[in-house]
Enzyme design. Structure first.
Site, PDB file in Angstrom:
ATOM      1  N   ASP A 155      10.172 -36.387  60.105  1.00 14.77           N
ATOM      2  CA  ASP A 155      10.042 -35.771  61.428  1.00 14.77           C
ATOM      3  C   ASP A 155       8.974 -34.688  61.399  1.00 14.77           C
ATOM      4  OD1 ASP A 155      11.824 -34.332  59.697  1.00 14.77           O
ATOM      5  OD2 ASP A 155      12.407 -33.069  61.387  1.00 14.77           O
ATOM      6  N   GLU A 156       8.442 -34.400  62.577  1.00 16.26           N
ATOM      7  CA  GLU A 156       7.536 -33.270  62.792  1.00 16.26           C
ATOM      8  C   GLU A 156       6.446 -33.179  61.711  1.00 16.26           C
ATOM      9  OE1 GLU A 156      10.574 -30.429  65.321  1.00 16.26           O
ATOM     10  OE2 GLU A 156      10.466 -30.088  63.157  1.00 16.26           O
ATOM     11  N   VAL A 157       5.695 -34.264  61.594  1.00 20.56           N
ATOM     12  CA  VAL A 157       4.614 -34.316  60.592  1.00 20.56           C
ATOM     13  C   VAL A 157       3.382 -33.634  61.194  1.00 20.56           C
ATOM     14  CG1 VAL A 157       3.338 -35.809  58.999  1.00 20.56           C
ATOM     15  CG2 VAL A 157       5.615 -36.493  59.782  1.00 20.56           C
TER      16      VAL A 157
END
Length: 362
Positions: A155-157
């Site tokens: 997530d949230e790269v």
């Protein structure tokens, strides 16, 4: 109580109900888990998602990832034993792409950052990056033999595509940021599937949401992973969720999961949990579950964040969030928060009135 809950869970659209333990802030001692696991089970949970971060006892060249107070291998085994005693399935979580601060903050591994200034995202172009992630997965799986699922994060790269190597790669047609993302996900998930054939990777879905259906279906990711659709708001876009579920199913994903929040999602430095917000979040997820085909959602993960990221301040601690967790689990079991459900929660918690807790929006 256990058999009664098993009976009741037959009416819940979420057959799997996992409590998320975020260990990257104020991790509980094993003796506390021995007291809290029976309550998780009594309230209606049948699994735990354990996000170890630096609390895992990494060995060898990964030993530098350990926190000073990390669990020992024997403590991990004790946690798994306690979970088994309480009929809680354990799913370990290992971040493998974004939220890699606890790894990439170390000088010895800083060269694997996507952007040199920021320690959160792994450079997906380097073979050493993949070797690092594989080694982390293998050490975690060694202490979780037989795990049916492994959550690989993703997530949230942030800043993906902004590293120098990525910039050059993206200038070549038909390369895209979506392709860059999918190729790393595929490499990680392929390792899990090849090395542990009975283990299915789970993955947060936010990096997949904006990828077109044909591009998703053209990759191997839908055959390799089960995405976890997360949304912690009190007012979900129900129609949008239904469309997203439909897109994922058409792309080839056979099973999906939902993720709600019982704490740690309303403010980076929140100290008291606003129970009403989290109650509404779960009521909304029940509506989503009711609007999609019955064989779509395998389960729900009730997240309980301790920090927003490795370097952030603490938000509500686990003990503070227990009343909210009790409300949320009971709502998932019963489908609403009628007076009798509220009375059950108060009875479980040994309190006279939930109103005395933080039962309000902040």
């Amino acid at each position: 109580m256990t058999s009664k809950n098993s009976e009741m869970s037959g009416s819940s659209p979420f057959k799997m109900r996992l409590v998320h333990l975020d260990l990257k802030g104020a991790p509980p001692k094993v003796c506390y888990l021995s007291e809290i696991f029976p309550l998780f089970r009594a309230l209606g949970a049948n699994g735990v998602l354990i996000e170890y971060e630096d609390m895992f006892p990494y060995e060898g060249h990964l030993r530098l990832l350990r926190a000073k107070h990390a669990y020992s291998p024997s403590e991990i085994k004790e946690i798994l034993h306690l979970a088994t005693l309480n009929e809680l399935e354990v799913i370990p979580l290992v971040q493998t792409f974004g939220h890699m601060e606890f790894v990439l903050k170390h000088e010895a591994l800083a060269h694997l950052r996507e952007v040199a200034r920021f320690p959160n995202t792994l450079n997906p172009h380097k073979e050493e990056s993949l070797a690092l992630v594989r080694a982390m997965i293998d050490q975690v799986m060694e202490l979780h033999p037989g795990a049916r699922w492994l959550h690989v994060g993703c997530d949230e790269v942030y800043y993906l595509g902004e590293g120098e190597t990525s910039r050059q790669w993206l200038q070549q047609e038909p390369n895209s940021k979506a392709e860059l993302c999918l190729s790393h996900m595929e490499a990680v998930a392929s390792h899990v599937r090849a090395r542990y054939p009975t283990t299915t990777p789970l993955m947060w879905d936010d990096m997949l949401r904006d990828i077109p259906e044909d591009q998703l279906s053209g990759s191997r990711v839908p055959q390799l992973v089960e995405p976890v659709l997360w949304d912690y708001g009190a007012d979900l876009d129900l129609h949008g969720k239904a469309l997203l579920v439909e897109k994922y199913r058409k792309s080839g994903f056979s099973w999906l999961w939902a993720a709600s929040a019982f704490k740690g999602a309303t403010g980076v430095n929140q100290s008291l949990t606003p129970i009403e917000h989290h109650l509404r979040n779960h009521l909304q997820w029940l509506q989503v579950a009711g609007s999609v085909p019955a064989d779509t959602l395998r389960g729900i993960i009730l997240t309980g964040w301790q920090r927003y990221d490795h370097f952030s301040v603490l938000c509500e601690l686990l003990p503070v969030g227990i009343p909210s967790l009790a409300v949320c689990l009971q709502v998932l079991l019963h489908g609403d928060f009628a007076e009798n459900v509220k009375a059950r929660v108060e009875n479980f918690l040994g309190i006279s009135s939930l109103e005395e807790m933080s039962f309000r929006r902040n």
